[in-house]
Design a protein around this motif. Structure first.
Motif, short mmCIF file in Angstrom:
data_model
loop_
_atom_site.label_atom_id
_atom_site.label_comp_id
_atom_site.label_asym_id
_atom_site.label_seq_id
_atom_site.Cartn_x
_atom_site.Cartn_y
_atom_site.Cartn_z
N ARG A 1 0.86 -1.18 0.00
CA ARG A 1 0.00 0.00 0.00
C ARG A 1 0.89 1.22 0.00
N GLY A 2 0.30 2.38 -0.25
CA GLY A 2 1.11 3.59 -0.27
C GLY A 2 0.27 4.84 -0.45
N VAL A 3 0.96 5.97 -0.38
CA VAL A 3 0.33 7.28 -0.57
C VAL A 3 0.70 7.78 -1.96
N VAL A 4 -0.29 8.23 -2.72
CA VAL A 4 -0.06 8.79 -4.05
C VAL A 4 0.66 10.13 -3.90
N PHE A 5 1.83 10.28 -4.58
CA PHE A 5 2.52 11.56 -4.55
C PHE A 5 2.68 12.19 -5.93
N ALA B 1 5.45 3.77 -1.08
CA ALA B 1 4.86 2.47 -0.79
C ALA B 1 5.55 1.76 0.37
N GLU B 2 4.81 0.80 0.93
CA GLU B 2 5.36 -0.03 2.00
C GLU B 2 4.77 -1.43 1.89
N ASN B 3 5.57 -2.39 2.33
CA ASN B 3 5.10 -3.76 2.49
C ASN B 3 5.80 -4.34 3.72
N GLU B 4 5.70 -5.62 3.94
CA GLU B 4 6.31 -6.22 5.14
C GLU B 4 7.83 -6.13 5.13
N GLN B 5 8.44 -6.00 3.95
CA GLN B 5 9.90 -5.92 3.86
C GLN B 5 10.44 -4.50 4.05
N GLY B 6 9.61 -3.49 3.86
CA GLY B 6 10.10 -2.12 4.02
C GLY B 6 9.37 -1.14 3.13
N HIS C 1 6.62 5.51 5.66
CA HIS C 1 7.63 5.68 4.61
C HIS C 1 8.51 6.85 5.02
N PRO C 2 9.83 6.74 4.88
CA PRO C 2 10.72 7.80 5.35
C PRO C 2 10.56 9.14 4.62
N ASP C 3 9.96 9.16 3.43
CA ASP C 3 9.81 10.40 2.67
C ASP C 3 8.45 11.07 2.84
N ILE C 4 7.59 10.53 3.70
CA ILE C 4 6.26 11.12 3.90
C ILE C 4 6.38 12.60 4.25
N ASP C 5 7.22 12.94 5.24
CA ASP C 5 7.32 14.34 5.69
C ASP C 5 7.89 15.26 4.61
N LYS C 6 8.63 14.73 3.68
CA LYS C 6 9.18 15.53 2.58
C LYS C 6 8.08 15.97 1.61
N HIS C 7 7.05 15.13 1.46
CA HIS C 7 6.00 15.38 0.48
C HIS C 7 4.68 15.87 1.07
N PHE C 8 4.42 15.51 2.33
CA PHE C 8 3.08 15.74 2.89
C PHE C 8 3.10 16.35 4.28
N ILE C 9 2.02 17.04 4.59
CA ILE C 9 1.69 17.46 5.94
C ILE C 9 0.52 16.56 6.35
#
Length: 109
Positions: free
Chosen positions: A22-26, A59-64, A86-94
């Protein structure tokens, strides 16, 4: 050629219809905009059409975590309410109090 309106928006959480991620659309491409090598590497039985929106996901799954490029036909809305790690969430989103992802304002040159 008529361009189809994207079903999902930037900031929406989605999941893959077949694979466990799953993941967040950027970002969204109105139609396929990757290499033919990438497209040909997908097994023909599950290879998506090129004439549809393709989504860039944090994106993320059980492996990372990773960046995914996924066709609209292979995505579903994720209504679990769980945050995406995801480590880049804060770079793209509030992220607001209810857990929604809002694109960060982009600086213009």
């Amino acid at each position: 050629m008529q361009v189809k309106k994207a079903l999902f928006e930037i900031g929406q959480v989605v999941r893959h219809r077949v694979f466990a991620f799953r993941g967040v659309v950027f970002d969204v491409d109105p139609e396929f905009a990757n290499s033919d090598e990438w497209w040909q590497a997908i097994p023909e039985a599950i290879r998506p059409r090129k004439d549809q929106p393709f989504y860039h996901l944090l994106a993320e799954n059980e492996q990372g975590s990773y960046i995914a490029y996924v066709s609209e036909q292979n995505l579903l809305l994720d209504d679990s309410g769980s945050p995406v790690d995801h480590p880049d969430i804060d770079k793209h989103f509030i992220i607001d109090a209810d857990g929604s992802y809002h694109p960060r304002p982009q600086a213009l040159n």
